[in-house]
Design a protein around this motif. Structure first.
Motif, short mmCIF file in Angstrom:
data_model
loop_
_atom_site.label_atom_id
_atom_site.label_comp_id
_atom_site.label_asym_id
_atom_site.label_seq_id
_atom_site.Cartn_x
_atom_site.Cartn_y
_atom_site.Cartn_z
N UNK A 7 -20.61 17.78 -47.44
CA UNK A 7 -19.27 18.36 -47.32
C UNK A 7 -19.23 19.45 -46.25
N UNK A 8 -18.01 19.75 -45.82
CA UNK A 8 -17.76 20.97 -45.06
C UNK A 8 -16.84 21.85 -45.90
N UNK A 9 -16.63 23.09 -45.42
CA UNK A 9 -15.85 24.08 -46.17
C UNK A 9 -14.69 24.58 -45.32
N UNK A 10 -13.64 25.03 -46.01
CA UNK A 10 -12.50 25.63 -45.30
C UNK A 10 -12.95 26.81 -44.45
N UNK A 11 -13.81 27.65 -45.03
CA UNK A 11 -14.24 28.87 -44.33
C UNK A 11 -15.60 28.71 -43.64
N UNK B 86 -20.16 22.52 -35.56
CA UNK B 86 -21.50 22.78 -36.11
C UNK B 86 -21.53 22.52 -37.61
N UNK B 87 -20.46 22.90 -38.28
CA UNK B 87 -20.36 22.64 -39.72
C UNK B 87 -20.37 21.14 -40.01
N UNK B 88 -19.67 20.37 -39.19
CA UNK B 88 -19.69 18.92 -39.36
C UNK B 88 -21.07 18.36 -39.08
N UNK C 230 -13.08 11.23 -33.67
CA UNK C 230 -14.00 10.17 -33.29
C UNK C 230 -15.21 10.11 -34.23
N UNK C 231 -15.72 11.26 -34.61
CA UNK C 231 -16.88 11.28 -35.51
C UNK C 231 -16.53 10.75 -36.90
N UNK D 232 -21.38 9.64 -48.49
CA UNK D 232 -20.10 10.21 -48.87
C UNK D 232 -19.92 11.56 -48.20
N UNK D 233 -18.80 11.73 -47.50
CA UNK D 233 -18.55 12.94 -46.72
C UNK D 233 -17.17 13.50 -47.07
N UNK D 234 -17.15 14.77 -47.52
CA UNK D 234 -15.91 15.47 -47.81
C UNK D 234 -15.67 16.53 -46.73
N UNK D 235 -14.47 16.53 -46.16
CA UNK D 235 -14.12 17.48 -45.12
C UNK D 235 -12.92 18.29 -45.58
#
Length: 251
Positions: free
Chosen positions: A83-87, A158-160, A190-191, A170-173
């Motif tokens: 996952x990535x985060x809002x902040x 960088x976070x991605x 694109x990614x 499984x990827x949560x953005x």
């Protein structure tokens, strides 16, 4: 095709506030799902429940049909949920490269901040893999920089890259394009397409409806902790109630 991620009757309250109300939710491989709704709807809370950063009050989370509700966040990450985060949450005292390396599922947790300097044995393989992910987001020239030296857009990339280092299914953005435009915006799109093309499941929490419309095969609308409707963005926009609740703000 059976889902990669599935929730059954997932529920959570914080005091008297219901952030997840008996939620049944599925993510399938090769698909990009949009999770939309107004602020406070419970979208990020649902991601937290699935990723294990917040415990559920009831219900279960399944990965390939296997219950993972009792697993910790790091155990779920090592099972292939990234996952990535809002902040953003990059480690400010580590270089961009080391921020990516520590996200590898096989990373032992030793020698944080020294991997690049040592570059031997298994560490060298992790560094090479991290540099590959940085090259995918066009940040290879920033490997030795601290995250604080990067623009917000590059920090998002960088976070991605850190999430992609997991190499899971499984990827949560969480709001990936908030404050982002131009080349970074297009790189993110694109990614995401590349990950879905690999057969991975991608879920995007985002207020930028154009971004969701360009990428998502399916969309779920969340309000007051409840999944109230689903379909394409066009389907949801045709719903008069949802337009009044949310979409009208973007027209």
């Amino acid at each position: 095709m059976s889902p990669i991620i599935e929730t059954r009757h997932l529920s959570k309250k914080f005091g008297g506030i219901v952030v997840a109300n008996d939620i049944d939710f599925t993510l399938h491989g090769g698909k990009v799902m949009g999770l939309v709704g107004p602020n406070g709807a419970g979208k990020s809370s649902l991601v937290n429940l699935i990723c294990g950063t917040v415990p559920a009050d009831s219900g279960e989370v399944l990965l390939h049909g296997r219950a993972i509700t009792g697993l910790t966040a790091y155990q779920r990450a090592r099972s292939g949920i990234a996952r990535t985060w809002q902040n953003i949450r990059l480690f400010p005292s580590l270089t961009v490269l080391d921020n990516i390396v520590v996200a590898a599922r096989e990373y032992s947790g030793e020698r944080i901040g020294s991997i690049f300097r040592e570059r031997r044995g298994g560490d060298s393989a992790l560094v090479d893999a991290a540099m590959h992910q940085l090259s995918r987001v066009n940040l290879q020239d920033y490997a030795h920089h601290l995250p604080t030296e990067l623009s917000i857009g590059r920090q998002k990339l960088a976070s991605l890259a850190r999430a992609l280092m997991n190499e899971g299914e499984c990827l949560f953005l969480d709001e990936p394009v908030a404050g982002v435009e131009g080349r970074v915006y297009e790189t993110l799109k694109e990614l995401i397409r590349q990950e879905a093309a690999k057969g991975n499941a991608v879920c995007i929490v985002e207020h930028n409806i154009s971004f969701i419309e360009d990428l998502c095969d399916h969309c779920v609308f969340m309000f007051n902790g409840t999944l109230v409707s689903e379909g394409t963005v066009a389907d949801l926009k045709r719903d008069t109630q949802l337009t009044e609740l949310y979409f009208g703000r973007h027209e």
